[in-house]
Design an enzyme around this catalytic site. Structure first.
Site, short mmCIF file in Angstrom:
data_model
loop_
_atom_site.label_atom_id
_atom_site.label_comp_id
_atom_site.label_asym_id
_atom_site.label_seq_id
_atom_site.Cartn_x
_atom_site.Cartn_y
_atom_site.Cartn_z
N SER A 410 14.31 80.02 35.15
CA SER A 410 13.87 79.79 33.96
C SER A 410 12.53 80.21 33.47
O SER A 410 12.21 80.12 32.53
CB SER A 410 14.18 78.36 33.31
OG SER A 410 13.32 77.64 34.12
N GLU A 443 18.62 85.32 28.25
CA GLU A 443 17.64 86.21 28.23
C GLU A 443 17.64 87.22 29.55
O GLU A 443 18.02 86.67 30.57
CB GLU A 443 16.42 85.35 28.60
CG GLU A 443 15.69 84.58 27.40
CD GLU A 443 14.57 83.90 27.55
OE1 GLU A 443 13.77 84.20 26.84
OE2 GLU A 443 14.33 83.35 28.83
#
Ligand code: 3H9
Length: 696
Positions: A410, A443
């Protein structure tokens, strides 16, 4: 383009009018002019006995051309309502042959027709509510008259399309074609001419149906839950209710008035912005050479993220090999997946047999060798650079050189991970959001060496997995988490300055966020951001203010919901945050140690401090080319962080406030709260030139 062809069918002359306006046969102004002319001419042609209206390719029509909303009108073009009225009042039967997707104004066009015949593949719906408007070409008045109020409310307020069979079951259509759609539609038209079938028509009179007020109340309740803060769904319900009390013409006039109000409102502009932003973000990069096919995927780690990713893949019909270090960890991960699927069955998302098919797609192993024939491997192990490097070194040695290797990190540096492999061009980040089997955002992190072929293949996979992919660059936290740390930082500062957790979360929920920053931290697990803060501690500039509140809470072993306490406390088995006086004392102590005099904080300040922190960092992210464009940031925040869709994402929100006003506030915060607030040069430049993020 509109084409007309005269067909001689069973002894009758039928004018076949075709809508051909790629990509989705939207009903733009030019097309409406042509359609109006084609209909008028076919109606006036004494040789023509009936008209069949159809589309081309996958689409009957995707509805009104959304790009034309709020654009100045040039010349005189018929509005869709006028076209529908030409059809409705035609002396000859007009039959819709719905060949594929018929949405919004496209479906409304068919409601004016005297019969609807559909292909098996057709999808019919009124999704206007998702764009912050209502079916404004008669849908709210004709649909209830055709299918009844409860079904109309479901279709209009739910916004989801129906299949051909569902449409037949609720009498929205008259026939599902078993063979050739056009032949069956022509035959239907001929049977009307011959009097064998009646022409379906919509009554002028108010709908004669007794509907319990509870039906509307229920619809309002559902709408408020599904579209938090949105006006359009409630207006749709009011319009449908009108069909019971007014005649068709007055109902249509009321609907047109309400449509105009909505289409000119800020919410619809924001929702349309997100519609186009998602499509722009989802465009695959151009590439040289062939793309890769991803047919089988390995997942390393069967924890919360790995399990969710494996489920997402299996849901898309993709075979998965799920790897864990030990049999015990694998068993635990497998049980969680089964448990989550059982929940899906309970909530009616999947049937038992659909779940069995999915479970069969997930092969389990503790041997890296079993991953060797995967086309892509997604690592979802512990968020630690040393752990990631060890895994990637191993993967690089066991997998063939075509295999793409992705990390679900992340915030860690993808290039540093790539450096331990011999295939830097096939290394990327795939940052899923928790729960990965539910959340849409992905993403896609492009490293310095990642090839366009790899990005292209992963985007294709993302679409198959029903994800919303956004291309981002490498930096700590990429787009979403890099920005969120500024947002949560302000929330922590506001705590020290005098706000309570409940006030901060409440203010941001009233702004429209799905949840406030502190309850969100409690849900995600406070230990995760604690680890990131420890990692960043050495590089944190000492002159910048730092709040110890979250660290002190973690030191007490309070990691949020999973430990039963964090910023809030939680009753056993409950996820409802309860204010905790112990935390109030802790916050006051931290403030005192930091020499802060606590004060009254307004909700307005809470919103400005947190949301403008997102905007200012977002502008820096665009400038650093971590995001390709401001609208990608909006997609990230709406799809992954619970930012209210009706505000269009943080960058669109800033545009709608006005960038010079935003800049003034940022400058004021800079003066009062220090260097974190140094205005982003891009924000300054746009504000000074009267520009907008959406101009970029
Ligand atoms: C309405 O009808 C109002 C009326 O009630 C009243 C009027 C008075 N307009 O999604 P895709 C573009 S409101 C303009 O990738 P798919 C889209 O931007 C309308 N453009 O394809 C993209 O462009 P680009 C109610 C549109 O196959 C390209 O087409 N209708 C429109 O995955 C391909 O789109 C809706 O809300 C449009 N209406 O999905 C339907 N639709 O290539 C909205 C699409 O430049 N549309 N484009 O990026 C959709 O849900 C999907 O696009 C659809 C196709 C299912 C149709």
């Amino acid at each position: 383009m509109i084409t007309t062809e005269i067909r001689h069918f069973q002894g009758a002359a039928v004018a076949l009018i075709r809508i051909d306006n790629p990509p989705v046969n939207s009903l733009g102004s030019q097309l409406r002019v042509q359609l109006g002319e084609a209909l008028t001419s076919a109606i006036a042609n004494s040789m023509v006995q009936a008209i069949v209206l159809t589309g081309t390719g996958r689409f009957f029509s995707g509805g009104a051309d959304i790009r034309e909303f709020n654009t100045p009108k040039t010349g005189v073009q018929p509005v869709l309502r006028e076209i529908i009225s030409i059809i409705e009042n035609a002396a000859k039967p007009v039959v819709a042959a719905i060949n594929g997707i018929a949405l919004g104004g496209g479906l409304e066009l068919t409601l004016g027709c005297h019969a609807r015949v559909v292909s098996q593949e057709a999808k019919l719906g009124l999704p206007e509510v998702k764009l912050g408007v209502l079916p404004g070409a008669g849908g709210t008045q004709r649909l209830p008259r055709l299918v009844g109020v409860p079904a109309a409310l479901d279709i209009i307020v739910g916004g989801e399309p129906l299949t051909a069979d569902q449409a037949l079951a609720c009498s929205l259509v008259d026939q599902v074609a078993a063979g050739s759609l056009l032949d069956e539609a022509c035959a239907y038209a001929v049977s009307i001419i011959q009097g064998a079938r009646a022409r379906s028509h919509i009554d002028q009179a108010p709908l004669d149906e007794s509907v319990d007020e509870a039906v509307f109340e229920n619809a309002r309740k559902k709408a408020k839950r599904k579209y938090r803060g949105c006006t359009a769904p409630l207006t749709c319900i009011e319009c449908v209710a009108k069909s019971l009390s007014t005649d068709l013409s007055s109902g249509l006039a009321y609907e047109a008035e309400q449509f105009a109000l909505l289409v000119n409102g800020e919410q619809s502009k924001a929702l349309r912005h997100i519609f186009f932003a998602e499509r722009k973000a989802g465009k695959r990069p151009a590439m040289n050479g062939a793309s890769f096919a991803i047919r089988k995927v390995g997942v390393v780690g069967a924890g919360t993220m790995g399990g969710g990713i494996a489920m997402s893949l299996a849901n898309a019909g993709i075979p998965v090999v799920l790897l864990e270090q030990s049999d015990a960890a694998l068993k635990k991960g497998w049980e969680t997946i089964q448990h989550n699927y059982a929940g899906n069955v309970k909530r009616g998302r999947f049937t038992e047999s659909q779940v069995q098919q999915r479970l069969l797609l997930i092969q389990r192993t503790t041997r890296y060798e079993d991953l060797s024939d995967s086309d892509l491997i997604i690592e979802a192990a512990f968020e630690d650079m040393a752990v990631k490097k060890e895994i990637f070194t191993r993967l690089d040695s066991v997998c063939n050189m075509d295999t793409i290797l992705a990390s679900n990190t992340s915030r860690l540096d993808i290039d540093e991970i790539a450096a331990v492999t011999s295939r830097k061009e096939k290394i990327l980040g795939m940052h899923f959001f928790s729960p990965a089997n539910v959340m849409k955002l992905l993403e896609v992190v492009k490293g310095a060496h990642t090839s366009d072929q790899v990005i292209n293949a992963v985007f294709k996979l993302a679409v198959k997995m029903d994800k919303t992919p956004v291309l981002v660059g490498v930096c700590d936290g990429f787009v979403g988490n890099r920005m969120i740390s500024h947002y949560t930082r302000e929330a922590y500062f506001l705590l020290e300055e005098g706000a309570s957790p409940a006030q901060i979360d409440g203010a941001l929920r009233s702004f429209g966020m799905a949840m406030g920053p502190l309850e969100m931290q409690d849900m995600a697990g406070l230990d995760i951001s604690w680890a990131a803060r420890k990692r960043q501690a050495a590089s944190r500039p000492p002159h910048l203010r730092y709040s110890c509140v979250a660290d002190r809470i973690c030191e007490m072993g309070r990691f949020g919901q999973k430990t039963g306490s964090g910023f809030y406390r939680y009753a056993s088995g409950s996820r409802t945050p309860l204010p905790d006086p112990e935390i109030d004392v802790l916050i006051a102590r931290c403030a005192q140690l930091a020499g802060i005099t606590r004060r009254e904080i307004s909700d307005q300040e809470i919103i400005a401090r947190t949301i403008y922190a997102l905007v200012n960092e977002g502008a820096k992210i665009v400038q650093d080319k971590i995001a390709q464009r401001p609208s990608d940031i909006d997609v990230v925040y709406v799809a992954g962080y619970g930012f209210p869709m009706f505000r269009g994402g943080p960058m669109f929100y800033a545009d709608s406030v006005g960038l010079s006003a935003v800049l003034e506030t940022v400058k004021d915060f800079h003066e009062r709260f220090g260097d974190y607030w140094s205005p982003a040069p891009l924000l300054t430049q746009l504000a000074q030139n009267g520009g907008k993020f959406s101009d970029l």
